[in-house]
Write an enzyme that holds these catalytic residues in place. Structure first.
Site: not given
Length: 254
Positions: A48, A59
């Site tokens: 990814e 994140d």
């Protein structure tokens, strides 16, 4: 779609697959090349690649800093597309792009999908784009055969999982816990019940990410998930020990 077929073929030889995460342009594209080579040589099944964004809401601090540092170095979407094409030519595993919808909107949706197809990118993870907000996006995903990978969370109801599954392709990304990436996850009875709900909601392969850090974590989900996702831990490793430390770390995960 092609991505699901590739992953199912790999699952015939392995008990669990490994997917890793890198932030493109951090600390440099040259280091990205070294890290990817180490990952592929040591058995990673899917990578990814994150196109950096200024506000990566899903994140944690490690990946947030990597995004900001990459942007400060001048990384562009065009750079990421060119790099994705290079990696797809060099390595015989599927590559995905992960980013946030504003990046795609500014670049142009059809142009983005067309360039993904040209680059050989097999799937997209866009955490902030729910199916009801992205009708054109999901139509283009089907048209260009780039799998839209959607995310189940512990807070997802069975009804929500069904709706997400109807728009997903390739595999389902199951977040191991609430919150953002990078924190330790607990693989307890509650987690097992959640993963059983995920499995019941889709016929696609399921990947587990958020807090997968070591061999024990991968072992804990082997037999319950099809793929383990390792993200923040490899970024920490590169920062602390350099790209050459990634290979032995990946080799020891399974």
């Amino acid at each position: 779609m092609l991505l699901e077929k590739i992953l199912r073929n790999r699952l015939e030889q392995k008990k669990i697959l490994l997917m890793t995460h890198i932030v493109l342009g951090y600390p440099s594209f040259a280091t990205n090349r070294q890290v990817i080579a180490q990952m592929v040589d040591n058995g990673v099944d899917c990578i990814e690649m994150q196109i950096p964004f200024s506000e990566p809401m899903a994140d944690g601090p490690v990946i947030l800093k990597a995004n900001q540092d990459s942007l400060a170095l001048g990384t562009t979407v065009a750079d990421c597309m060119a790099f994705g094409a290079e990696m797809s030519r060099l390595h015989d595993i599927p590559f995905l792009f992960m980013t946030y919808y504003n990046i795609i909107f500014k670049y142009g949706e059809e142009r983005f999908f067309r360039d993904c197809l040209s680059a050989g990118v097999k799937g997209l993870i866009i955490p902030d784009l729910p199916p009801e907000m992205g009708e054109a996006f999901f139509q283009l995903a089907t048209q260009f055969q780039v799998a839209p990978i959607l995310i189940f969370a512990p807070t997802s109801t069975d009804e929500r999982m069904a709706k997400l599954n109807n728009s997903a392709a390739g595999f389902i990304y199951c977040a191991a816990r609430r919150g953002v990436t990078g924190k330790k996850s607990e693989f307890d009875d509650d987690f097992n019940a959640y993963l059983a709900r995920c499995r019941a909601a889709t016929s696609l392969p399921i990947a587990v990410g958020f807090g997968i850090r070591n061999h024990n974590d991968v072992a804990a989900i082997t037999g319950k998930a099809d793929m383990a996702v390792i993200g923040s831990e490899t970024i920490r490793l590169v920062e602390e020990q350099g790209a050459e430390a990634v290979g032995p770390f990946i080799k020891g995960l399974r």
